[in-house]
Design a protein around this motif. Structure first.
Motif, short mmCIF file in Angstrom:
data_model
loop_
_atom_site.label_atom_id
_atom_site.label_comp_id
_atom_site.label_asym_id
_atom_site.label_seq_id
_atom_site.Cartn_x
_atom_site.Cartn_y
_atom_site.Cartn_z
N ASN A 367 41.30 54.38 38.26
CA ASN A 367 40.60 53.46 37.36
C ASN A 367 41.47 52.27 36.93
N ASN A 370 44.19 47.87 40.93
CA ASN A 370 43.47 46.66 41.32
C ASN A 370 42.69 46.92 42.60
N ALA A 371 41.58 46.20 42.76
CA ALA A 371 40.76 46.36 43.96
C ALA A 371 40.47 44.98 44.55
N THR A 373 40.23 44.08 47.66
CA THR A 373 39.46 44.08 48.91
C THR A 373 38.25 45.00 48.79
N LYS A 374 37.30 44.79 49.67
CA LYS A 374 36.09 45.63 49.68
C LYS A 374 36.43 47.08 49.99
N LYS A 377 37.63 48.81 46.93
CA LYS A 377 36.52 49.12 46.04
C LYS A 377 35.75 50.34 46.52
N ASN A 378 35.54 50.43 47.84
CA ASN A 378 34.82 51.58 48.40
C ASN A 378 35.59 52.87 48.22
N TYR A 381 38.99 52.28 43.94
CA TYR A 381 39.98 51.53 43.15
C TYR A 381 39.26 50.74 42.06
N GLY A 382 39.74 50.85 40.83
CA GLY A 382 39.18 50.10 39.71
C GLY A 382 37.88 50.66 39.16
N GLU A 383 37.39 51.74 39.72
CA GLU A 383 36.13 52.32 39.25
C GLU A 383 36.32 52.94 37.87
N TYR A 385 37.03 51.40 35.22
CA TYR A 385 38.01 50.68 34.41
C TYR A 385 37.31 50.09 33.19
#
Length: 436
Positions: A367, A370-371, A373-374, A377-378, A381-383, A385
């Protein structure tokens, strides 16, 4: 002809000139790396600076270091080694008008395949806009620039110019380095007796500055005495000798006494040990650096302005030197002695360091990654937050430590001075998180 002329060539001498009229430091200046003393991290066998000098493949260079560490001497060695046209120039006495003439000559030399090496002593004396003038000539290869400065190039040299130069950092010479130089210098004064003990005194009191050491030595040699004593040393340096171990033990004893006196809130003892160090010839910047450490290690957030004061005192010592800066150091030492004390920052870091060393492979929670790139995110990463500024009181209960360290508490504020306010604030934050 490669290189530059010697400091005073025979053909330029008059009937009234002789080698004894040249300062000893200039007479002692070596013409090759084999006789250069100090800076082994740069010029010992296999080091990059030595290789590029010996191969005559010099890039643009900035030599940065304290006075008397060999910057100008290294430039002179390059001058003697290179097949390029070498121009020795001082930013103190010169002007940009002179530089423009040099650049015109360099452009002409380039057409005939002749390189030009321009050495600028005290290059920081040129302001940033003046330094801009060199940039296109360095970029085009019209000149190879060698600059010497006692100031931090990051602040004093134009960024674009600095990026095109290799910076070599010269260190203060060690007492052993200076002792070696002084031993060589004795050959110029064979009629004067001076013991190794006196040479060691000069070496230890010179603060790593070879030029200063040789000037002191020369003054003693010219005193008219046939035997150099400690009394003569004291007269030439205006210093009364105080015990200061040449091997360093007393140096560390005194800084320990200063540190522990301040820690124990004893300003009288602290200022006494400060005076002992300064009057023994200690570098005021060394003491100022130790005060910067003390401000965070022993005072910390109990008096947050202590660190600011320590840095200001370091700058003051840098700008005005001894003896004037003694009162600046005294101001900090007495303030730090009386200030409330807390070692909570020191303890917090050491506890965190121990955990970090034991858990070097602990992953950063997804969480707070940093994300950019796509794919990231998949992968999560960063979910989840939580951006603190979007929440009431600018606080969330989001976990930021790895799972097996999530309950660790490193910073434990005391109730000393201003730190009691940090303690109350931290308690409120933790109470709020625990109730969510």
């Amino acid at each position: 002809m490669s290189g530059i002329a010697s400091i005073l060539s025979d053909k330029n001498k008059t009937l009234f000139e002789n080698s004894d009229s040249i300062p000893l430091a200039a007479r002692m200046r070596p013409n090759d790396l084999n006789n250069f003393v100090g800076q082994e991290h740069l010029i010992s066998e296999g080091k990059i600076l030595r290789r590029i000098i010996e191969s005559d493949n010099i890039p643009s260079i900035i030599f940065w270091g304290p006075p008397g560490t060999g910057k100008t001497t290294l430039a002179g060695i390059i001058a003697n080694k290179t097949n390029a046209k070498f121009i020795n120039y001082s930013a103190v006495t010169g002007s940009i008008k002179d530089i423009k003439i040099i650049m015109q000559e360099a452009e002409a030399n380039k057409k005939f395949g002749v390189k030009t090496v321009l050495f600028i002593d005290e290059i920081h004396r040129f302001n940033k806009s003046q330094q801009d003038y060199f940039l296109p000539f360095v970029e085009r290869g019209t000149i190879i620039l060698i600059g010497a400065t006692t100031e931090n190039p990051s602040f004093e040299i134009n960024g674009a110019l600095l990026s095109r130069c290799k910076v070599f950092v010269l260190k203060p010479l060690t007492p052993n380095d200076i002792f070696k130089l002084l031993t060589r210098a004795k050959k110029f004064y064979e009629y004067v007796q001076i013991s190794d003990d006196i040479l060691n005194l000069i070496a230890n009191f010179s603060d790593g500055d070879a030029r200063s050491a040789l000037s002191t030595f020369e003054m003693m040699m010219l005193s008219g005495e046939k035997i150099i004593t400690r009394e003569i040393f004291e007269q030439c340096t205006s210093r009364k000798l105080i015990l200061y171990d040449k091997n360093g033990e007393e140096h560390f004893n005194l800084i320990s006494a200063l540190h522990k006196s301040m820690r124990n809130s004893d300003p009288d003892a602290a200022v006494y040990w400060l005076a002992r160090m300064l009057e023994s010839g200690e570098d005021p910047l060394y003491i100022a650096r130790r005060l910067i450490r003390f401000a965070s290690e022993d005072i910390g957030l109990a008096e947050p302005r202590a660190l600011e004061m320590a840095i200001n005192v370091y700058d003051a010592c840098h700008y005005i030197g001894m003896p004037e800066c003694s009162v600046n150091l005294t101001q900090a030492v007495i303030h730090f002695s009386i200030a409330p004390k807390s070692n909570a920052l020191y303890v917090a870091y050491n506890e965190a360091k121990n955990d970090a060393l034991k858990n070097l492979n602990e992953p950063v929670p997804l969480n707070i990654r940093n994300a950019p790139t796509k794919l990231m995110k998949n992968l999560g990463y960063g979910e989840n937050y939580k951006y603190a500024h979007d929440y009431e009181n600018k606080i969330t209960n989001m976990q930021c430590l790895p799972d097996n360290l999530k309950d660790r508490e490193y910073y434990k504020p005391t109730e000393q001075g201003n730190e009691i306010n940090y303690k109350r604030r931290l308690k409120n934050i933790k109470d709020w998180k625990n109730n969510k």
